[in-house]
Design a protein around this motif. Structure first.
Motif, PDB file in Angstrom:
ATOM      1  N   GLY A 142       7.142  84.283  10.344  1.00  0.00           N
ATOM      2  CA  GLY A 142       8.176  84.590   9.345  1.00  0.00           C
ATOM      3  C   GLY A 142       9.541  84.105   9.807  1.00  0.00           C
ATOM      4  O   GLY A 142      10.326  83.572   9.021  1.00  0.00           O
ATOM      5  N   GLY A 143       9.821  84.281  11.103  1.00  0.00           N
ATOM      6  CA  GLY A 143      11.100  83.869  11.669  1.00  0.00           C
ATOM      7  C   GLY A 143      11.292  82.363  11.560  1.00  0.00           C
ATOM      8  O   GLY A 143      12.366  81.889  11.183  1.00  0.00           O
ATOM      9  N   LEU A 144      10.218  81.613  11.877  1.00  0.00           N
ATOM     10  CA  LEU A 144      10.286  80.149  11.803  1.00  0.00           C
ATOM     11  C   LEU A 144      10.530  79.686  10.375  1.00  0.00           C
ATOM     12  O   LEU A 144      11.336  78.793  10.122  1.00  0.00           O
ATOM     13  CB  LEU A 144       8.972  79.547  12.328  1.00  0.00           C
ATOM     14  N   LYS A 145       9.822  80.331   9.443  1.00  0.00           N
ATOM     15  CA  LYS A 145       9.972  79.994   8.018  1.00  0.00           C
ATOM     16  C   LYS A 145      11.414  80.265   7.574  1.00  0.00           C
ATOM     17  O   LYS A 145      12.032  79.466   6.864  1.00  0.00           O
ATOM     18  CB  LYS A 145       8.953  80.825   7.211  1.00  0.00           C
ATOM     19  N   ALA A 146      11.966  81.409   8.035  1.00  0.00           N
ATOM     20  CA  ALA A 146      13.344  81.769   7.664  1.00  0.00           C
ATOM     21  C   ALA A 146      14.341  80.776   8.272  1.00  0.00           C
ATOM     22  O   ALA A 146      15.340  80.438   7.635  1.00  0.00           O
ATOM     23  CB  ALA A 146      13.649  83.198   8.127  1.00  0.00           C
ATOM     24  N   GLN A 151      17.946  76.385   6.766  1.00  0.00           N
ATOM     25  CA  GLN A 151      18.355  75.044   7.231  1.00  0.00           C
ATOM     26  C   GLN A 151      18.932  75.029   8.647  1.00  0.00           C
ATOM     27  O   GLN A 151      19.715  74.149   8.987  1.00  0.00           O
ATOM     28  CB  GLN A 151      19.345  74.421   6.251  1.00  0.00           C
ATOM     29  N   ILE A 152      18.521  76.012   9.472  1.00  0.00           N
ATOM     30  CA  ILE A 152      18.920  75.971  10.886  1.00  0.00           C
ATOM     31  C   ILE A 152      18.040  74.940  11.595  1.00  0.00           C
ATOM     32  O   ILE A 152      18.459  74.288  12.546  1.00  0.00           O
ATOM     33  CB  ILE A 152      18.800  77.384  11.529  1.00  0.00           C
ATOM     34  N   ILE A 153      16.809  74.798  11.118  1.00  0.00           N
ATOM     35  CA  ILE A 153      15.915  73.758  11.637  1.00  0.00           C
ATOM     36  C   ILE A 153      15.384  72.930  10.466  1.00  0.00           C
ATOM     37  O   ILE A 153      15.414  73.389   9.321  1.00  0.00           O
ATOM     38  CB  ILE A 153      14.722  74.341  12.449  1.00  0.00           C
ATOM     39  N   HIS A 158      10.386  72.645  12.709  1.00  0.00           N
ATOM     40  CA  HIS A 158       9.550  73.759  12.265  1.00  0.00           C
ATOM     41  C   HIS A 158       8.100  73.531  12.708  1.00  0.00           C
ATOM     42  O   HIS A 158       7.423  74.445  13.181  1.00  0.00           O
ATOM     43  CB  HIS A 158       9.620  73.902  10.736  1.00  0.00           C
ATOM     44  N   GLU A 159       7.663  72.275  12.584  1.00  0.00           N
ATOM     45  CA  GLU A 159       6.291  71.922  12.982  1.00  0.00           C
ATOM     46  C   GLU A 159       6.088  72.151  14.488  1.00  0.00           C
ATOM     47  O   GLU A 159       5.076  72.689  14.918  1.00  0.00           O
ATOM     48  CB  GLU A 159       6.079  70.445  12.656  1.00  0.00           C
ATOM     49  N   TRP A 160       7.073  71.719  15.311  1.00  0.00           N
ATOM     50  CA  TRP A 160       6.997  71.923  16.760  1.00  0.00           C
ATOM     51  C   TRP A 160       6.974  73.416  17.075  1.00  0.00           C
ATOM     52  O   TRP A 160       6.199  73.870  17.908  1.00  0.00           O
ATOM     53  CB  TRP A 160       8.207  71.305  17.468  1.00  0.00           C
ATOM     54  N   GLY A 161       7.858  74.153  16.399  1.00  0.00           N
ATOM     55  CA  GLY A 161       7.934  75.597  16.616  1.00  0.00           C
ATOM     56  C   GLY A 161       6.614  76.266  16.274  1.00  0.00           C
ATOM     57  O   GLY A 161       6.162  77.184  16.971  1.00  0.00           O
ATOM     58  N   ASP A 162       5.971  75.773  15.209  1.00  0.00           N
ATOM     59  CA  ASP A 162       4.695  76.360  14.799  1.00  0.00           C
ATOM     60  C   ASP A 162       3.605  76.057  15.829  1.00  0.00           C
ATOM     61  O   ASP A 162       2.753  76.908  16.097  1.00  0.00           O
ATOM     62  CB  ASP A 162       4.305  75.832  13.415  1.00  0.00           C
ATOM     63  N   CYS A 195      15.566  73.926  21.721  1.00  0.00           N
ATOM     64  CA  CYS A 195      16.799  74.561  22.209  1.00  0.00           C
ATOM     65  C   CYS A 195      17.959  73.571  22.144  1.00  0.00           C
ATOM     66  O   CYS A 195      19.068  73.918  21.733  1.00  0.00           O
ATOM     67  CB  CYS A 195      16.622  75.035  23.650  1.00  0.00           C
ATOM     68  N   ASP A 196      17.676  72.355  22.573  1.00  0.00           N
ATOM     69  CA  ASP A 196      18.691  71.310  22.570  1.00  0.00           C
ATOM     70  C   ASP A 196      19.199  71.068  21.146  1.00  0.00           C
ATOM     71  O   ASP A 196      20.396  70.984  20.901  1.00  0.00           O
ATOM     72  CB  ASP A 196      18.039  70.024  23.103  1.00  0.00           C
ATOM     73  N   TYR A 197      18.273  70.969  20.205  1.00  0.00           N
ATOM     74  CA  TYR A 197      18.601  70.696  18.804  1.00  0.00           C
ATOM     75  C   TYR A 197      19.475  71.807  18.225  1.00  0.00           C
ATOM     76  O   TYR A 197      20.515  71.551  17.623  1.00  0.00           O
ATOM     77  CB  TYR A 197      17.296  70.552  18.005  1.00  0.00           C
TER      78      TYR A 197
END
Ligand SMILES: [Zn+2]
Length: 214
Positions: A142-146, A151-153, A158-162, A195-197
């Motif tokens: 849910g956090g990644l989707k939010a 538009q923070i990512i 989002h794909e990497w985070g997932d 993190c860098d992004y």
């Protein structure tokens, strides 16, 4: 206890001829040869070493520093940070403490060859980012989707985070599925890139835009 450390240090000295480092001339990660070492001791145990390295691809000189890391009752040199010719940025200094400590722990797990734990810690990095940016997010998915929706990512991050979320679950549950060294390395690299992004490049770009407008 002392004998055990002495033994480990002897093995490290014997083995310590190659260091993984980003060559700024080739722009790739290489296993560079140690050509000269200065070691600084703390209470007779090596604490930091500064190394002159030779890139195996281009033959250029690279200066690097490593700190001794204690993990699970063992000690080993941590990841090499380039100090010459262009000093590598120390990313964790730009991160909120909870994100920095998770990333630091992920690196320690990787150095300590604890790849499952490294995967879990990489997931924790993303979880910490979600908590920092969106304190009300309830779970990682849910956090990644939010983060994506606000538009923070973007889609790729989002794909990497997932991927980190999925591998965190693999690492955290007692199944037969293993995390290889290569997988752990990639997960760590994705965590560093995210993190860098979010914390470095986005701020930098905003400041750049502001300068252009003024
Ligand atoms: Zn090179």
């Amino acid at each position: 206890m002392w004998n055990k450390f002495e033994n480990m240090l002897f093995m490290l000295r014997k083995r310590g001829v190659q260091v993984v480092i980003d060559c700024p001339f080739c722009d790739i990660t290489v296993e560079a040869m140690e050509k000269g070492v200065v070691t600084v001791y703390l209470d007779e145990i090596p604490d930091q070493k500064t190394t002159l390295l030779e890139c195996p691809k281009c033959g250029e000189a690279i200066g690097a520093q490593q700190r001794m890391i204690y993990f699970n009752d063992t000690l080993d040199w941590g990841r090499a940070i380039r100090v010459w010719p262009t000093p590598q940025r120390i990313l964790t200094e730009s991160l909120p403490p909870v994100v920095a400590s998770s990333l630091d722990e992920a690196e320690r797990c990787f150095t300590g060859k604890a790849y499952l734990a490294c995967a879990v810690m990489c997931g924790r990095v993303v979880e910490a980012i979600c908590k920092d940016k969106l304190p009300n997010s309830r779970n990682l998915a849910g956090g990644l989707k939010a983060l994506l929706d606000s538009q923070i990512i973007d889609n790729r991050i989002h794909e990497w985070g997932d991927a980190l979320r999925i591998h965190r679950n693999i690492g955290a549950h007692a199944t037969d599925v293993q995390i290889t060294k290569e997988d752990a390395r990639d997960l760590l690299d994705f965590s560093i890139a995210i993190c860098d992004y979010i914390y470095v490049l986005t701020d930098k770009f905003e400041e750049f835009k502001k300068r252009k407008q003024s």
